[in-house]
Design an enzyme around this catalytic site. Structure first.
Site, short mmCIF file in Angstrom:
data_model
loop_
_atom_site.label_atom_id
_atom_site.label_comp_id
_atom_site.label_asym_id
_atom_site.label_seq_id
_atom_site.Cartn_x
_atom_site.Cartn_y
_atom_site.Cartn_z
N GLU A 79 0.82 -1.22 0.00
CA GLU A 79 0.00 0.00 0.00
C GLU A 79 0.85 1.26 0.00
O GLU A 79 1.69 1.45 0.89
CB GLU A 79 -0.92 -0.01 1.23
CG GLU A 79 -1.92 1.13 1.19
CD GLU A 79 -2.96 1.08 2.31
OE1 GLU A 79 -3.23 -0.02 2.83
OE2 GLU A 79 -3.50 2.14 2.64
N LYS A 259 -7.92 -0.48 11.00
CA LYS A 259 -7.25 -0.84 9.75
C LYS A 259 -5.99 0.01 9.59
O LYS A 259 -4.94 -0.47 9.18
CB LYS A 259 -8.21 -0.62 8.56
CG LYS A 259 -7.76 -1.24 7.26
CD LYS A 259 -6.78 -0.41 6.47
CE LYS A 259 -6.36 -1.08 5.17
NZ LYS A 259 -5.33 -0.30 4.45
N ASP A 275 3.23 -14.66 11.32
CA ASP A 275 1.92 -15.05 10.78
C ASP A 275 0.94 -13.90 10.98
O ASP A 275 0.39 -13.70 12.07
CB ASP A 275 1.48 -16.31 11.55
CG ASP A 275 0.16 -16.87 11.08
OD1 ASP A 275 -0.63 -16.13 10.48
OD2 ASP A 275 -0.08 -18.06 11.34
N HIS A 372 -1.29 11.97 0.19
CA HIS A 372 -0.94 10.67 -0.38
C HIS A 372 -1.24 10.57 -1.87
O HIS A 372 -1.06 9.54 -2.48
CB HIS A 372 -1.72 9.57 0.36
CG HIS A 372 -1.45 9.58 1.82
ND1 HIS A 372 -2.25 8.95 2.73
CD2 HIS A 372 -0.47 10.16 2.54
CE1 HIS A 372 -1.77 9.15 3.95
NE2 HIS A 372 -0.70 9.89 3.85
P1 NDP Z 1 7.91 -24.17 15.18
O1 NDP Z 1 7.10 -25.37 14.88
O2 NDP Z 1 8.99 -23.83 14.22
O3 NDP Z 1 8.49 -24.33 16.66
C1 NDP Z 1 9.38 -23.41 17.23
C2 NDP Z 1 10.81 -23.89 17.01
O4 NDP Z 1 11.70 -22.92 17.52
C3 NDP Z 1 11.06 -25.21 17.73
O5 NDP Z 1 11.68 -26.07 16.82
C4 NDP Z 1 12.05 -24.82 18.83
O6 NDP Z 1 13.03 -25.80 19.02
C5 NDP Z 1 12.71 -23.60 18.23
N1 NDP Z 1 13.32 -22.71 19.23
C6 NDP Z 1 14.63 -22.39 19.28
N2 NDP Z 1 14.87 -21.53 20.27
C7 NDP Z 1 13.70 -21.33 20.91
C8 NDP Z 1 13.33 -20.53 22.02
N3 NDP Z 1 14.20 -19.77 22.69
N4 NDP Z 1 12.02 -20.50 22.39
C9 NDP Z 1 11.10 -21.24 21.73
N5 NDP Z 1 11.41 -22.05 20.66
C10 NDP Z 1 12.70 -22.10 20.25
O7 NDP Z 1 6.99 -22.87 15.27
P2 NDP Z 1 5.84 -22.49 16.26
O8 NDP Z 1 5.49 -23.60 17.16
O9 NDP Z 1 6.20 -21.19 16.87
O10 NDP Z 1 4.60 -22.30 15.27
C11 NDP Z 1 4.54 -21.18 14.43
C12 NDP Z 1 4.06 -21.58 13.05
O11 NDP Z 1 2.85 -22.31 13.16
C13 NDP Z 1 3.77 -20.40 12.17
O12 NDP Z 1 4.37 -20.65 10.93
C14 NDP Z 1 2.26 -20.42 12.05
O13 NDP Z 1 1.86 -19.86 10.82
C15 NDP Z 1 1.93 -21.87 12.14
N6 NDP Z 1 0.60 -22.27 12.56
C16 NDP Z 1 -0.32 -21.39 13.04
C17 NDP Z 1 -1.55 -21.83 13.47
C18 NDP Z 1 -2.49 -20.82 14.04
O14 NDP Z 1 -2.11 -19.69 14.24
N7 NDP Z 1 -3.73 -21.18 14.36
C19 NDP Z 1 -1.92 -23.24 13.40
C20 NDP Z 1 -0.85 -24.08 12.92
C21 NDP Z 1 0.35 -23.61 12.51
P3 NDP Z 1 12.74 -27.10 19.89
O15 NDP Z 1 11.98 -28.03 18.99
O16 NDP Z 1 14.09 -27.56 20.25
O17 NDP Z 1 11.92 -26.69 21.07
#
Ligand code: NDP
Length: 425
Positions: A79, A259, A275, A372
């Site tokens: 935008e 918005k 996200d 704008h």
């Molecule tokens: P991930 O699945 O990537 O999990 C977080 C990763 O970060 C883990 O692998 C974790 O490692 C690692 N990590 C490293 N350092 C840290 C730290 N200091 N603190 C926390 N984690 C750490 O991502 P999320 O679980 O955050 O999920 C986000 C994603 O899920 C987005 O892409 C989103 O779009 C999507 N999503 C959203 C939904 C919704 O909003 N309703 C539904 C489903 C998916 P370790 O494994 O060692 O812990």
């Protein structure tokens, strides 16, 4: 329906060939698809049925002074005017001492919805009894979170209907947004619940209503900093606080007010690899938390100062999801010089407030369009087919003629081309 077969199993070249065969696209359009596909491996890793990359412009907003630290802020948006307005709002607030931003804990709520409940009161009692055991199961399903200092914090039950109960589990997600981690933890709990209580679980999923992961920014602007082209700062401040009142009273205005805030918020959420659907849905639910949809920010006049405040749920991550996958996100984190998800929250909520100030300032003074207009005309003229050299001349001519529509842009472009052709012959 054309036959695309098992599109997801096919290599990229075959996918493009199938599109060529099945769709009425021109050679030029196919070429656009092909040349835009710059990150095939990454695209294939991130989504299904990848064909190309859709690129958005990224710009930088300046003048952000947040908790006494200077920031430059990468913003991704399609935008016009958003980046310029952001810098403008931030520069006024910087002159007033900057933003004061803070965050709550980073707790996300996961829900396990239990269905076909015969006696909801009895079930909630039983769940409370085994609550600790359920939290342990959740933590054991993703032990690294606990090791990092995060993990489950509490469990609550709510009766939704005579046959439905939700079990809400709060989880400290540390530096991640947490969706995937939480969903894994919840599914483990749901399984345990079925084992222990023989109770049917409808679904287990995080809630995007992140009421326990909230960020807040405030600023205090001496009214003289708001003076503009013959309008006193006090007058503008009064009008902004009045506009803020309207956004509290009227959902029609509140949605547009919000918005404007999300123009800034989403742009940084995107630049930081987060996200934006999650942030959007949570923010709008938060705007209606008291039963009526209201403006997320407020502006009040007090002692010759305009006091702005914005609070919104900001479950963004500093790691996880696509953050570690898209190389540009790391560049943006480095440009921002942020070191944690909480710091990112502080930046984003401040950007939302600056964006809101800039919009209100324009609205109560010269109107949103005037400042704008040039950028908006530029987009219109490009849509009319002008190249980079023609664009400037067409925009100037449209401004002179007071025209703002695509038809006029096309007409002026045609005239310019005709004139240039005649001059050349
Ligand atoms: P991930 O699945 O990537 O999990 C977080 C990763 O970060 C883990 O692998 C974790 O490692 C690692 N990590 C490293 N350092 C840290 C730290 N200091 N603190 C926390 N984690 C750490 O991502 P999320 O679980 O955050 O999920 C986000 C994603 O899920 C987005 O892409 C989103 O779009 C999507 N999503 C959203 C939904 C919704 O909003 N309703 C539904 C489903 C998916 P370790 O494994 O060692 O812990």
């Amino acid at each position: 329906m054309q036959n695309y077969g098992k599109f997801y199993q096919k290599p990229w070249e075959e996918r493009i060939n199938l599109i060529k065969k099945n769709e009425k696209l021109t050679e030029k359009q196919i070429q656009i698809l092909e040349t835009a596909a710059q990150n095939k491996t990454l695209g294939n890793t991130m989504i299904e049925n990848y064909i190309t990359d859709y690129s958005y412009p990224e710009g930088i907003a300046f003048h952000y002074l947040i908790n006494n630290k200077d920031y430059i802020v990468p913003m991704v948006t399609e935008e016009p005017s958003v980046v310029a307005a952001s810098s403008h709002g931030a520069s006024i607030i910087a002159k007033a001492g900057g933003f004061f931003a803070s965050t709550s804990e980073r707790l996300m709520i996961g829900q396990i919805i239990v269905e076909n409940v015969e006696d909801t009161e009895n079930l909630t009692k039983k769940i409370q009894k085994i609550g600790k055991e359920l939290l342990l199961v959740a933590d054991q399903a993703h032990p690294s979170l606990k090791r990092r200092g995060g993990g489950t914090r509490w469990l609550k039950t709510r009766i939704l209907a005579a046959d439905l109960v939700t079990i809400d589990i709060a989880i400290d997600v540390q530096e991640a947004m947490g969706a995937n981690m939480i969903n894994t933890m919840l599914e483990a709990v749901a399984k345990k619940l079925e084992e222990l209580l023989n109770q049917q679980v409808l679904m287990s999923i995080l809630s995007n209503y992140a009421t326990e992961c909230v960020a807040r920014a405030t600023c205090e602007i001496p009214v003289e900093l708001l003076a503009k082209k013959g309008i006193s700062g006090e007058n503008i401040a009064k009008k902004i606080s009045q506009a803020s009142r309207v956004a509290q009273l009227d959902p029609y205005r509140a949605v547009t007010h919000n918005k404007g805030i999300m123009n800034g918020v989403d742009a940084v959420v995107m630049a930081s690899g987060n996200d934006w659907r999650a942030i959007e849905s949570g923010a709008h639910a938060y705007a209606a938390r008291n039963g009526q949809y209201r403006g997320l920010s407020t502006w009040k006049l007090n002692n010759n100062c305009l006091i702005g405040e914005l609070e919104l749920p900001l479950p963004v991550g500093f790691v996880g999801g696509s953050i570690g996958i898209i190389p540009l996100v790391k560049v943006n984190q480095d440009l921002l010089k942020i070191t944690s998800a909480q710091e990112l929250e502080c930046v984003i909520v401040s950007v939302g407030l600056a964006q809101n100030l800039a919009a209100l300032l324009a609205l109560v003074s010269e109107g949103i369009q005037k400042g704008h207009m040039r950028l908006q005309l530029k987009s219109l003229v490009i849509a009319a087919g002008a190249d980079a050299i023609e664009e400037q001349t067409v925009v100037d001519k449209m401004l002179q003629a007071g025209k703002r529509d695509l038809e006029s842009a096309k007409k002026i472009l045609k005239e310019i081309r005709k004139r240039d052709k005649n001059a050349g012959s």
